[in-house]
Design a protein around this motif. Structure first.
Motif, PDB file in Angstrom:
ATOM      1  N   VAL A  54       0.849  -1.195   0.000  1.00  0.00           N
ATOM      2  CA  VAL A  54       0.000   0.000   0.000  1.00  0.00           C
ATOM      3  C   VAL A  54       0.884   1.245   0.000  1.00  0.00           C
ATOM      4  CG1 VAL A  54      -1.853   1.238   1.181  1.00  0.00           C
ATOM      5  CG2 VAL A  54      -1.733  -1.272   1.325  1.00  0.00           C
ATOM      6  N   THR A  55       0.776   2.053  -1.050  1.00  0.00           N
ATOM      7  CA  THR A  55       1.563   3.287  -1.130  1.00  0.00           C
ATOM      8  C   THR A  55       0.767   4.507  -0.691  1.00  0.00           C
ATOM      9  OG1 THR A  55       0.953   3.689  -3.445  1.00  0.00           O
ATOM     10  CG2 THR A  55       2.933   2.352  -3.033  1.00  0.00           C
ATOM     11  N   GLU A  56      -0.559   4.362  -0.646  1.00  0.00           N
ATOM     12  CA  GLU A  56      -1.409   5.472  -0.238  1.00  0.00           C
ATOM     13  C   GLU A  56      -2.772   4.929   0.178  1.00  0.00           C
ATOM     14  OE1 GLU A  56      -3.510   9.318  -2.413  1.00  0.00           O
ATOM     15  OE2 GLU A  56      -1.580   8.597  -3.164  1.00  0.00           O
ATOM     16  N   GLY A  57      -3.312   5.454   1.276  1.00  0.00           N
ATOM     17  CA  GLY A  57      -4.658   5.057   1.677  1.00  0.00           C
ATOM     18  C   GLY A  57      -4.687   3.963   2.721  1.00  0.00           C
ATOM     19  N   CYS A  58      -5.795   3.226   2.743  1.00  0.00           N
ATOM     20  CA  CYS A  58      -6.039   2.224   3.777  1.00  0.00           C
ATOM     21  C   CYS A  58      -7.073   1.218   3.278  1.00  0.00           C
ATOM     22  CB  CYS A  58      -6.552   2.918   5.042  1.00  0.00           C
ATOM     23  SG  CYS A  58      -7.032   1.810   6.381  1.00  0.00           S
ATOM     24  N   PHE A  59      -6.873  -0.050   3.615  1.00  0.00           N
ATOM     25  CA  PHE A  59      -7.816  -1.115   3.279  1.00  0.00           C
ATOM     26  C   PHE A  59      -8.331  -1.757   4.565  1.00  0.00           C
ATOM     27  CE2 PHE A  59      -5.312  -0.567  -0.482  1.00  0.00           C
ATOM     28  CZ  PHE A  59      -6.157  -0.856  -1.540  1.00  0.00           C
ATOM     29  N   LYS A  60      -9.598  -2.162   4.548  1.00  0.00           N
ATOM     30  CA  LYS A  60     -10.142  -2.894   5.680  1.00  0.00           C
ATOM     31  C   LYS A  60     -10.522  -4.294   5.241  1.00  0.00           C
ATOM     32  CE  LYS A  60     -14.884  -1.021   5.291  1.00  0.00           C
ATOM     33  NZ  LYS A  60     -15.956  -0.295   6.027  1.00  0.00           N
ATOM     34  N   ILE A  73     -15.343  -6.128  10.903  1.00  0.00           N
ATOM     35  CA  ILE A  73     -13.983  -5.785  10.471  1.00  0.00           C
ATOM     36  C   ILE A  73     -12.978  -6.586  11.289  1.00  0.00           C
ATOM     37  CG2 ILE A  73     -12.282  -3.936  10.262  1.00  0.00           C
ATOM     38  CD1 ILE A  73     -14.623  -2.024   9.825  1.00  0.00           C
ATOM     39  N   THR A  74     -12.061  -7.256  10.591  1.00  0.00           N
ATOM     40  CA  THR A  74     -11.102  -8.125  11.260  1.00  0.00           C
ATOM     41  C   THR A  74      -9.667  -7.599  11.218  1.00  0.00           C
ATOM     42  OG1 THR A  74     -10.751  -9.440   9.244  1.00  0.00           O
ATOM     43  CG2 THR A  74     -12.506 -10.151  10.753  1.00  0.00           C
ATOM     44  N   TRP A  75      -9.362  -6.702  10.280  1.00  0.00           N
ATOM     45  CA  TRP A  75      -7.977  -6.204  10.173  1.00  0.00           C
ATOM     46  C   TRP A  75      -7.936  -4.980   9.287  1.00  0.00           C
ATOM     47  CZ3 TRP A  75      -4.530  -7.215  13.542  1.00  0.00           C
ATOM     48  CH2 TRP A  75      -3.181  -6.891  13.332  1.00  0.00           C
ATOM     49  N   GLY A  80       2.248   1.914   3.624  1.00  0.00           N
ATOM     50  CA  GLY A  80       3.520   1.357   4.071  1.00  0.00           C
ATOM     51  C   GLY A  80       3.427  -0.082   4.524  1.00  0.00           C
ATOM     52  N   GLU A  81       2.256  -0.714   4.337  1.00  0.00           N
ATOM     53  CA  GLU A  81       2.047  -2.106   4.728  1.00  0.00           C
ATOM     54  C   GLU A  81       1.608  -2.919   3.511  1.00  0.00           C
ATOM     55  OE1 GLU A  81       0.328  -0.518   8.979  1.00  0.00           O
ATOM     56  OE2 GLU A  81      -0.893  -1.867   7.796  1.00  0.00           O
ATOM     57  N   PHE A  82       1.473  -4.224   3.736  1.00  0.00           N
ATOM     58  CA  PHE A  82       1.002  -5.114   2.685  1.00  0.00           C
ATOM     59  C   PHE A  82      -0.484  -5.394   2.848  1.00  0.00           C
ATOM     60  CE2 PHE A  82       5.010  -5.977   0.809  1.00  0.00           C
ATOM     61  CZ  PHE A  82       5.933  -5.894   1.833  1.00  0.00           C
ATOM     62  N   ALA A  83      -1.141  -5.635   1.715  1.00  0.00           N
ATOM     63  CA  ALA A  83      -2.560  -5.982   1.725  1.00  0.00           C
ATOM     64  C   ALA A  83      -2.754  -7.229   0.866  1.00  0.00           C
ATOM     65  CB  ALA A  83      -3.412  -4.837   1.176  1.00  0.00           C
ATOM     66  N   GLY A  84      -3.658  -8.096   1.318  1.00  0.00           N
ATOM     67  CA  GLY A  84      -3.969  -9.303   0.571  1.00  0.00           C
ATOM     68  C   GLY A  84      -4.392 -10.413   1.507  1.00  0.00           C
ATOM     69  N   ASP A  85      -5.042 -11.426   0.954  1.00  0.00           N
ATOM     70  CA  ASP A  85      -5.435 -12.591   1.751  1.00  0.00           C
ATOM     71  C   ASP A  85      -4.328 -13.631   1.624  1.00  0.00           C
ATOM     72  OD1 ASP A  85      -6.563 -14.734   3.043  1.00  0.00           O
ATOM     73  OD2 ASP A  85      -8.554 -14.422   2.212  1.00  0.00           O
ATOM     74  N   TYR A  86      -3.338 -13.509   2.494  1.00  0.00           N
ATOM     75  CA  TYR A  86      -2.173 -14.396   2.498  1.00  0.00           C
ATOM     76  C   TYR A  86      -2.417 -15.501   3.524  1.00  0.00           C
ATOM     77  CZ  TYR A  86       2.764 -15.731   2.745  1.00  0.00           C
ATOM     78  OH  TYR A  86       3.946 -16.426   2.698  1.00  0.00           O
ATOM     79  N   PHE A 178     -14.009  -3.751  14.840  1.00  0.00           N
ATOM     80  CA  PHE A 178     -12.739  -4.443  15.026  1.00  0.00           C
ATOM     81  C   PHE A 178     -12.578  -4.917  16.464  1.00  0.00           C
ATOM     82  CE2 PHE A 178      -8.117  -4.306  15.956  1.00  0.00           C
ATOM     83  CZ  PHE A 178      -7.721  -5.327  15.113  1.00  0.00           C
ATOM     84  N   LEU A 179     -13.069  -4.120  17.421  1.00  0.00           N
ATOM     85  CA  LEU A 179     -12.947  -4.447  18.836  1.00  0.00           C
ATOM     86  C   LEU A 179     -14.069  -5.355  19.334  1.00  0.00           C
ATOM     87  CD1 LEU A 179     -11.966  -0.897  20.105  1.00  0.00           C
ATOM     88  CD2 LEU A 179     -10.454  -2.895  20.025  1.00  0.00           C
TER      89      LEU A 179
END
Length: 199
Positions: A54-60, A73-75, A80-86, A178-179
Motif C-alpha cells: 500500500v503506497t497510499e490510503g487504507c484497506f479494511k 472488520i477483522t484487520w 507502508g504495509e502489505f494488503a492481501g489474503d495471504y 474491530f474491537l
C-alpha cells in the motif's frame, strides 16, 4: 510517508519482521493500481488473486455475519504495509475475507502466481514465505487472546498502544467492529478515558 508516521509492522513491534525484500519485489514487479473508496481488492468466497504494497490510503478486511449479513472488520492495512489474503492468494484458494479500500488508495499489486514464483527463487526467499505466515499467525493469535483476556476498554487501549494515531484514520463504527463492541460502548469508553474514569 511523514517521518513520524509508523507503519502497522513497526507499531506491532513484538511481531515485527524484515520485509524489505518483499517490498522491493512489489516495487520492481508490481503494477500501480488505484482503488476508489469501497472498491474491493478481494471478495470473500472468490478465488484470492492479489497481494500488494500500500503506497497510499487504507484497506479494511471484512467478513459478514452468518444470520444477519452484518459487516465485521477483522484487520486493516495502512500506507507502508502489505494488503492481501495471504496465503490464500498463493494458490488461488477462496478468500476468507473481503478487502476493500476505506478511502482513495493505491497499491503496488502483484498476482499470487508472481509472489509464488518469487518465493521459489531460492531457499532464503522460501524461508521468507514461512516467516510471513508465522508473523500473521502471531498477530491473529494476539487478537484472539485479547478477546478472551481483556475487557473492551483494555482492548481499545491495547490497540492505541500498538497503533498510535489509528483513530485519525478510522470511523467510530469501524473501530467498534474491530474491537467486537458496539459504537455506543466505544463512545462510552472514550468518554470515560477522557474524564479519567476507572476501568
Amino acid at each position: 510517508m511523514p517521518a513520524n508516521s509508523l507503519t502497522m509492522e513497526q507499531k506491532f513491534g513484538i511481531n515485527s519482521i524484515d520485509i524489505k525484500a518483499l517490498r522491493e519485489f512489489c516495487e520492481r514487479e508490481g503494477k500501480m493500481v488505484e482503488y476508489r473508496k469501497g472498491e474491493q481488492l478481494e471478495r470473500e468466497g472468490d478465488p484470492a488473486r492479489w497481494f500488494g504494497f500500500v503506497t497510499e490510503g487504507c484497506f479494511k478486511y471484512v467478513t459478514y455475519g452468518i444470520s444477519d449479513d452484518r459487516e465485521h472488520i477483522t484487520w486493516f492495512s495502512f500506507e507502508g504495509e502489505f494488503a492481501g489474503d495471504y496465503p490464500a492468494c498463493l494458490d488461488g484458494r477462496p478468500s476468507q475475507t473481503t478487502i476493500k479500500a476505506m478511502m482513495p488508495s493505491r497499491l503496488l499489486r502483484v498476482s499470487g502466481e508472481q509472489l509464488m514464483d518469487f518465493f521459489r527463487q531460492d531457499a532464503e526467499k522460501m524461508e521468507l514465505r514461512s516467516v510471513i505466515a508465522e508473523h500473521l499467525l502471531c498477530q491473529a493469535r494476539a487478537c484472539y487472546l485479547d478477546l478472551h483476556r481483556a475487557t473492551a476498554r483494555e482492548r481499545y487501549e491495547l490497540l492505541l498502544q500498538r497503533c498510535p494515531g489509528i483513530v485519525e484514520h478510522l470511523a467510530l463504527q469501524d473501530l467498534a467492529s474491530f474491537l467486537c463492541i458496539t459504537p455506543q460502548m466505544l463512545s462510552k469508553i472514550r468518554k470515560n478515558i477522557s474524564f479519567g474514569a476507572q476501568k
